[in-house]
Enzyme design. Sequence first.
Site, PDB file in Angstrom:
ATOM      1  N   ARG A  12      -8.567 -26.763 -99.167  1.00  0.00           N
ATOM      2  CA  ARG A  12      -7.649 -27.659 -98.430  1.00  0.00           C
ATOM      3  C   ARG A  12      -6.408 -27.933 -99.278  1.00  0.00           C
ATOM      4  O   ARG A  12      -6.325 -27.508-100.437  1.00  0.00           O
ATOM      5  CB  ARG A  12      -8.350 -28.957 -98.028  1.00  0.00           C
ATOM      6  CG  ARG A  12      -8.915 -29.743 -99.194  1.00  0.00           C
ATOM      7  CD  ARG A  12      -9.933 -30.770 -98.705  1.00  0.00           C
ATOM      8  NE  ARG A  12     -10.615 -31.416 -99.808  1.00  0.00           N
ATOM      9  CZ  ARG A  12     -10.237 -32.558-100.363  1.00  0.00           C
ATOM     10  NH1 ARG A  12      -9.165 -33.179 -99.920  1.00  0.00           N
ATOM     11  NH2 ARG A  12     -10.914 -33.089-101.354  1.00  0.00           N
ATOM     12  N   TYR A 152      -4.737 -39.981-114.834  1.00  0.00           N
ATOM     13  CA  TYR A 152      -4.146 -38.813-114.162  1.00  0.00           C
ATOM     14  C   TYR A 152      -2.919 -38.309-114.936  1.00  0.00           C
ATOM     15  O   TYR A 152      -2.779 -37.101-115.176  1.00  0.00           O
ATOM     16  CB  TYR A 152      -3.767 -39.228-112.746  1.00  0.00           C
ATOM     17  CG  TYR A 152      -3.229 -38.121-111.869  1.00  0.00           C
ATOM     18  CD1 TYR A 152      -4.064 -37.135-111.355  1.00  0.00           C
ATOM     19  CD2 TYR A 152      -1.877 -38.076-111.523  1.00  0.00           C
ATOM     20  CE1 TYR A 152      -3.572 -36.129-110.530  1.00  0.00           C
ATOM     21  CE2 TYR A 152      -1.378 -37.080-110.696  1.00  0.00           C
ATOM     22  CZ  TYR A 152      -2.223 -36.121-110.196  1.00  0.00           C
ATOM     23  OH  TYR A 152      -1.730 -35.125-109.385  1.00  0.00           O
ATOM     24  N   ALA A 154      -2.202 -38.736-118.085  1.00  0.00           N
ATOM     25  CA  ALA A 154      -2.618 -38.136-119.359  1.00  0.00           C
ATOM     26  C   ALA A 154      -3.156 -36.721-119.125  1.00  0.00           C
ATOM     27  O   ALA A 154      -2.843 -35.794-119.877  1.00  0.00           O
ATOM     28  CB  ALA A 154      -3.689 -39.009-120.018  1.00  0.00           C
TER      29      ALA A 154
HETATM   30  P1  NAP Z   1      -6.500 -32.481-102.393  1.00  0.00           P
HETATM   31  O1  NAP Z   1      -5.988 -32.310-101.004  1.00  0.00           O
HETATM   32  O2  NAP Z   1      -7.239 -33.719-102.757  1.00  0.00           O
HETATM   33  O3  NAP Z   1      -7.372 -31.202-102.761  1.00  0.00           O
HETATM   34  C1  NAP Z   1      -7.943 -31.076-104.039  1.00  0.00           C
HETATM   35  C2  NAP Z   1      -8.768 -29.816-104.110  1.00  0.00           C
HETATM   36  O4  NAP Z   1      -9.368 -29.743-105.416  1.00  0.00           O
HETATM   37  C3  NAP Z   1      -9.914 -29.797-103.101  1.00  0.00           C
HETATM   38  O5  NAP Z   1     -10.070 -28.486-102.617  1.00  0.00           O
HETATM   39  C4  NAP Z   1     -11.118 -30.197-103.948  1.00  0.00           C
HETATM   40  O6  NAP Z   1     -12.348 -29.709-103.476  1.00  0.00           O
HETATM   41  C5  NAP Z   1     -10.761 -29.513-105.272  1.00  0.00           C
HETATM   42  N1  NAP Z   1     -11.527 -30.055-106.388  1.00  0.00           N
HETATM   43  C6  NAP Z   1     -11.546 -31.338-106.849  1.00  0.00           C
HETATM   44  N2  NAP Z   1     -12.360 -31.435-107.911  1.00  0.00           N
HETATM   45  C7  NAP Z   1     -12.872 -30.189-108.128  1.00  0.00           C
HETATM   46  C8  NAP Z   1     -13.784 -29.655-109.077  1.00  0.00           C
HETATM   47  N3  NAP Z   1     -14.343 -30.420-110.013  1.00  0.00           N
HETATM   48  N4  NAP Z   1     -14.086 -28.345-109.004  1.00  0.00           N
HETATM   49  C9  NAP Z   1     -13.531 -27.560-108.059  1.00  0.00           C
HETATM   50  N5  NAP Z   1     -12.677 -28.006-107.123  1.00  0.00           N
HETATM   51  C10 NAP Z   1     -12.355 -29.315-107.155  1.00  0.00           C
HETATM   52  O7  NAP Z   1      -5.296 -32.408-103.437  1.00  0.00           O
HETATM   53  P2  NAP Z   1      -3.851 -31.715-103.358  1.00  0.00           P
HETATM   54  O8  NAP Z   1      -2.887 -32.771-103.020  1.00  0.00           O
HETATM   55  O9  NAP Z   1      -3.918 -30.462-102.568  1.00  0.00           O
HETATM   56  O10 NAP Z   1      -3.645 -31.406-104.915  1.00  0.00           O
HETATM   57  C11 NAP Z   1      -3.760 -30.104-105.479  1.00  0.00           C
HETATM   58  C12 NAP Z   1      -3.246 -30.158-106.901  1.00  0.00           C
HETATM   59  O11 NAP Z   1      -1.884 -30.600-106.902  1.00  0.00           O
HETATM   60  C13 NAP Z   1      -3.993 -31.153-107.797  1.00  0.00           C
HETATM   61  O12 NAP Z   1      -4.112 -30.630-109.089  1.00  0.00           O
HETATM   62  C14 NAP Z   1      -3.093 -32.361-107.787  1.00  0.00           C
HETATM   63  O13 NAP Z   1      -3.288 -33.167-108.927  1.00  0.00           O
HETATM   64  C15 NAP Z   1      -1.742 -31.710-107.757  1.00  0.00           C
HETATM   65  N6  NAP Z   1      -0.671 -32.580-107.276  1.00  0.00           N
HETATM   66  C16 NAP Z   1      -0.681 -33.076-105.995  1.00  0.00           C
HETATM   67  C17 NAP Z   1       0.359 -33.911-105.583  1.00  0.00           C
HETATM   68  C18 NAP Z   1       0.435 -34.479-104.197  1.00  0.00           C
HETATM   69  O14 NAP Z   1       1.355 -35.268-103.933  1.00  0.00           O
HETATM   70  N7  NAP Z   1      -0.445 -34.128-103.278  1.00  0.00           N
HETATM   71  C19 NAP Z   1       1.388 -34.241-106.477  1.00  0.00           C
HETATM   72  C20 NAP Z   1       1.358 -33.721-107.768  1.00  0.00           C
HETATM   73  C21 NAP Z   1       0.333 -32.893-108.138  1.00  0.00           C
HETATM   74  P3  NAP Z   1     -13.295 -30.569-102.474  1.00  0.00           P
HETATM   75  O15 NAP Z   1     -12.832 -30.207-101.099  1.00  0.00           O
HETATM   76  O16 NAP Z   1     -14.670 -30.102-102.808  1.00  0.00           O
HETATM   77  O17 NAP Z   1     -13.084 -32.025-102.811  1.00  0.00           O
END
Ligand code: NAP
Length: 244
Positions: A12, A152, A154
């Site tokens: 996702r 986060y 850090a």
């Molecule tokens: P998200 O919608 O919450 O999706 C996170 C994904 O990571 C999910 O597929 C989740 O799997 C997976 N995940 C979490 N813990 C895991 C683990 N221990 N092992 C394997 N998979 C794991 O987040 P997103 O917004 O797409 O974020 C993706 C990346 O972008 C992250 O690194 C986030 O910190 C970074 N980011 C996001 C934003 C933002 O505004 N959205 C901004 C800056 C950076 P499950 O489905 O099993 O939970």
Amino acid sequence: MNKVGFVTGATRGIGKQIAITLAKEGYDIVINYREENEQLQETKKEIENLNVKCLAVQGDISRYEDCENMVKKVIEKFGKIDVLVNNAGITKDMLLLRMKEEDFRKVIDVNLIGTFNMCKNVTSYMMKERNGRIINISSVVGISGNSGQANYAASKAGVIGFTKSLAKELASRNILVNAVAPGFIQTDMTNVLKDETKEEIRKTIPLRREGKAEEVANVVKFLASEDSSYITGQVIQVDGGMLM
Ligand code: NAP
């Protein structure tokens, strides 16, 4: 033979979009997931409909053995990994005063140690090929810091230092390592925020809107491509000008 792209946390959000974007470029795709669910099946189907191969590998990136096993499975099936995208990440926001030690540790375990676990297992194969791209998804918060996100921030600052160090270590083997730092992107991670909070954040963004997962994925596509062959050790912000 197609290139192989491995995306963690790809069922996702941003990870899913990165997997689909690379599939559209003709990569065979490996998607990592934690638990079998409908989202996983949907993502897999969407990728296969783009006429490339898709292998789904189960594993928690914070567990070293899981990463080792996932990488072994990919090598058995495809024989190589051209591009690794360390996307999986979590938040556990709280002011320091009330933040539990376990919540600090958990975020570091997934976001930073998880990135180490994946890179450690993938780079030996990339080194043999004398070719590879590693793209780590950090965050603007890893550069600016953010109240309520000490854990986060850090972890994401750690990812930046880790990225630059690997870029220096691996350049002689033709492995390029870069980070992408998204700002405020519309996904499940940010959907949990209250509407008022979202509005407050929008006011801090010169483009006055959230970013889309596709807008992050397009930068990952560029960093995976030959067009970025002279770029390593960089942090590319995708944040609508939020942090300058
Ligand atoms: P998200 O919608 O919450 O999706 C996170 C994904 O990571 C999910 O597929 C989740 O799997 C997976 N995940 C979490 N813990 C895991 C683990 N221990 N092992 C394997 N998979 C794991 O987040 P997103 O917004 O797409 O974020 C993706 C990346 O972008 C992250 O690194 C986030 O910190 C970074 N980011 C996001 C934003 C933002 O505004 N959205 C901004 C800056 C950076 P499950 O489905 O099993 O939970």
